[in-house]
Design a protein around this motif. Structure first.
Motif, mmCIF file in Angstrom:
data_model
loop_
_atom_site.group_PDB
_atom_site.id
_atom_site.type_symbol
_atom_site.label_atom_id
_atom_site.label_comp_id
_atom_site.label_asym_id
_atom_site.label_seq_id
_atom_site.Cartn_x
_atom_site.Cartn_y
_atom_site.Cartn_z
ATOM 1 N N PRO A 96 0.870 -1.331 0.083
ATOM 2 C CA PRO A 96 -0.077 0.054 -0.201
ATOM 3 C C PRO A 96 1.041 1.245 0.136
ATOM 4 O O PRO A 96 0.579 2.297 -0.492
ATOM 5 C CB PRO A 96 -0.951 -0.034 1.333
ATOM 6 N N ILE A 97 2.076 1.149 0.834
ATOM 7 C CA ILE A 97 2.944 2.268 0.789
ATOM 8 C C ILE A 97 3.457 2.527 -0.715
ATOM 9 O O ILE A 97 3.305 3.714 -1.229
ATOM 10 C CB ILE A 97 4.073 2.136 1.712
ATOM 11 N N GLU A 98 3.766 1.582 -1.257
ATOM 12 C CA GLU A 98 4.678 1.647 -2.640
ATOM 13 C C GLU A 98 3.567 2.084 -3.642
ATOM 14 O O GLU A 98 3.767 2.893 -4.403
ATOM 15 C CB GLU A 98 5.054 0.398 -3.196
ATOM 16 N N ALA A 99 2.245 1.492 -3.642
ATOM 17 C CA ALA A 99 1.274 2.009 -4.677
ATOM 18 C C ALA A 99 0.964 3.465 -4.322
ATOM 19 O O ALA A 99 0.807 4.067 -5.266
ATOM 20 C CB ALA A 99 -0.111 1.335 -4.320
ATOM 21 N N LEU A 100 0.703 3.849 -3.045
ATOM 22 C CA LEU A 100 0.711 5.392 -2.860
ATOM 23 C C LEU A 100 1.683 6.264 -3.248
ATOM 24 O O LEU A 100 1.188 7.200 -3.854
ATOM 25 C CB LEU A 100 0.338 5.536 -1.180
ATOM 26 N N VAL A 116 -0.767 -2.685 -10.001
ATOM 27 C CA VAL A 116 0.373 -2.595 -10.931
ATOM 28 C C VAL A 116 1.490 -2.992 -10.227
ATOM 29 O O VAL A 116 2.644 -3.518 -10.439
ATOM 30 C CB VAL A 116 0.287 -1.344 -11.441
ATOM 31 N N THR A 117 1.830 -2.289 -9.036
ATOM 32 C CA THR A 117 3.144 -2.480 -7.895
ATOM 33 C C THR A 117 3.120 -3.890 -7.469
ATOM 34 O O THR A 117 4.181 -4.220 -7.295
ATOM 35 C CB THR A 117 2.877 -1.490 -6.736
ATOM 36 N N THR A 118 2.052 -4.469 -7.460
ATOM 37 C CA THR A 118 2.085 -5.967 -6.867
ATOM 38 C C THR A 118 2.867 -6.790 -7.962
ATOM 39 O O THR A 118 3.549 -7.485 -7.666
ATOM 40 C CB THR A 118 0.905 -6.460 -6.665
ATOM 41 N N LEU A 119 2.305 -6.549 -9.306
ATOM 42 C CA LEU A 119 2.970 -7.249 -10.399
ATOM 43 C C LEU A 119 4.421 -7.033 -10.529
ATOM 44 O O LEU A 119 5.185 -7.799 -10.945
ATOM 45 C CB LEU A 119 1.918 -7.272 -11.457
ATOM 46 N N LEU A 120 4.828 -5.573 -10.350
ATOM 47 C CA LEU A 120 6.269 -5.314 -10.403
ATOM 48 C C LEU A 120 6.911 -5.615 -9.314
ATOM 49 O O LEU A 120 8.174 -5.987 -9.633
ATOM 50 C CB LEU A 120 6.335 -3.598 -10.462
ATOM 51 N N THR A 121 6.388 -5.780 -8.234
ATOM 52 C CA THR A 121 7.200 -6.493 -7.139
ATOM 53 C C THR A 121 7.341 -8.085 -7.423
ATOM 54 O O THR A 121 8.347 -8.492 -7.321
ATOM 55 C CB THR A 121 6.269 -6.226 -5.724
ATOM 56 N N VAL A 122 6.432 -8.586 -8.114
ATOM 57 C CA VAL A 122 6.491 -10.159 -8.517
ATOM 58 C C VAL A 122 7.812 -10.134 -9.349
ATOM 59 O O VAL A 122 8.561 -11.103 -9.258
ATOM 60 C CB VAL A 122 5.318 -10.809 -9.112
ATOM 61 N N GLN A 123 7.755 -9.394 -10.304
ATOM 62 C CA GLN A 123 9.052 -9.436 -11.336
ATOM 63 C C GLN A 123 10.385 -9.215 -10.336
ATOM 64 O O GLN A 123 11.332 -10.146 -10.735
ATOM 65 C CB GLN A 123 9.036 -8.029 -11.993
ATOM 66 N N THR A 124 10.463 -8.504 -9.239
ATOM 67 C CA THR A 124 11.683 -8.501 -8.714
ATOM 68 C C THR A 124 12.063 -9.445 -7.952
ATOM 69 O O THR A 124 13.118 -10.113 -7.794
ATOM 70 C CB THR A 124 11.605 -7.071 -7.621
ATOM 71 N N PHE A 125 11.012 -10.239 -7.342
ATOM 72 C CA PHE A 125 11.045 -11.579 -6.803
ATOM 73 C C PHE A 125 11.310 -12.718 -7.857
ATOM 74 O O PHE A 125 12.168 -13.565 -7.317
ATOM 75 C CB PHE A 125 9.787 -12.139 -6.073
ATOM 76 N N VAL A 126 11.027 -12.677 -8.994
ATOM 77 C CA VAL A 126 11.560 -13.752 -9.920
ATOM 78 C C VAL A 126 12.834 -13.435 -10.303
ATOM 79 O O VAL A 126 13.777 -14.509 -10.279
ATOM 80 C CB VAL A 126 10.542 -13.593 -11.320
#
Length: 261
Positions: free
Chosen positions: A154-158, A178-188
């Motif tokens: 929520p902080i990142e999205a804000l 969007v930020t959830t999916l972008l964070t998934v990228q980093t985890f991959v």
């Protein structure tokens, strides 16, 4: 067995029309219902995880190879073949923790503190208390990494919503996706780097840097037709603010542990 009678919907008791009916038109329950056996589990694995045109692997492949189009499809409503973002981020956060433990034999929060700890008693007492509190917070983060990630989203999205507010029409809930999916990228990226940890130390830092680059490239794809420079500087600004905010949150937690202790 009664629980597998297929003449009626097992969920709402509506009669099944014929053998070609796949789902109950009244409640959406799959019909006929199948008993859980090895064939059923294999079928579920194939269609929910390994299927080439839908499922987890498909979503991850699209997210890494075509991030801009995938983000647009999801925001605009074309989500039929995509796995839910919360499932992806929960799964990938668990994968990061598991791979770190299995391959590196340690925690991902340990990097950067080994040399400091080696100084031992040479450090001031307050510094030693800070390190001890940091270890305590780190242990909690590693034990609850998925929850910690969800707390930061929520902080990142804000931050992204505020930085891009005059640039795009995305609302705050859409930025959450969007930020959830972008964070998934980093985890991959992080998961892949862990596999070569022996040859590439500081995998967490490298994953963070590559994740930021991937985020910038993804958003430039997503905002196709908009000035690349404008998208890029806003992305860099948002990532910088979020990095400071997340670091401040960890430091605040450490100070709180020191205060309580």
């Amino acid at each position: 067995m009664g629980m597998h009678v297929n003449e009626v919907c097992i969920n709402c008791d509506r009669a099944v029309a014929d053998h070609t009916q796949k789902y109950c038109p009244n409640c959406g329950q799959p019909t006929p219902v199948h008993r859980i056996d090895w064939h059923f589990l294999g079928h579920e694995l194939e269609h929910s995880v390994l299927h080439m045109d839908r499922g987890i692997l498909y979503s991850l492949k699209q997210l890494m190879l075509r991030p801009g189009p995938l983000l647009r499809d999801y925001i605009e409503g074309r989500r039929g073949n995509q796995v839910k973002p919360l499932l992806l981020i929960t799964m990938m956060s668990a994968a990061v923790v598991l791979l770190n433990r299995l391959i590196t034999g340690g925690g991902f929060m340990d990097e950067g503190f080994s040399q400091t700890e080696a100084m031992g008693q040479a450090l001031p007492a307050e510094a030693l208390r800070f390190i001890a509190a940091y270890r305590s917070v780190s242990a909690w983060i590693e034990s609850h990494f998925a929850a910690f990630t969800l707390m930061l989203l929520p902080i990142e999205a804000l931050v992204f919503w505020l930085v891009f507010k005059r640039y795009s029409r995305l609302n705050y809930p859409e930025w959450l996706v969007v930020t959830t999916l972008l964070t998934v990228q980093t985890f991959v990226i992080w998961s892949v780097l862990v596999l070569v940890h022996r040859w590439l130390p500081q995998t967490q830092v490298l994953a963070g840097v590559l994740g930021m680059i991937y985020t910038a490239a993804s958003l430039m794809q997503f905002f196709q037709g908009r000035p690349l420079g404008s998208t890029l500087w806003r992305t860099i600004l948002a990532l910088a603010i979020f990095s400071l905010a997340s670091s401040a949150a960890v430091v605040a937690a450490v100070i709180a542990v020191m205060w309580i202790g």
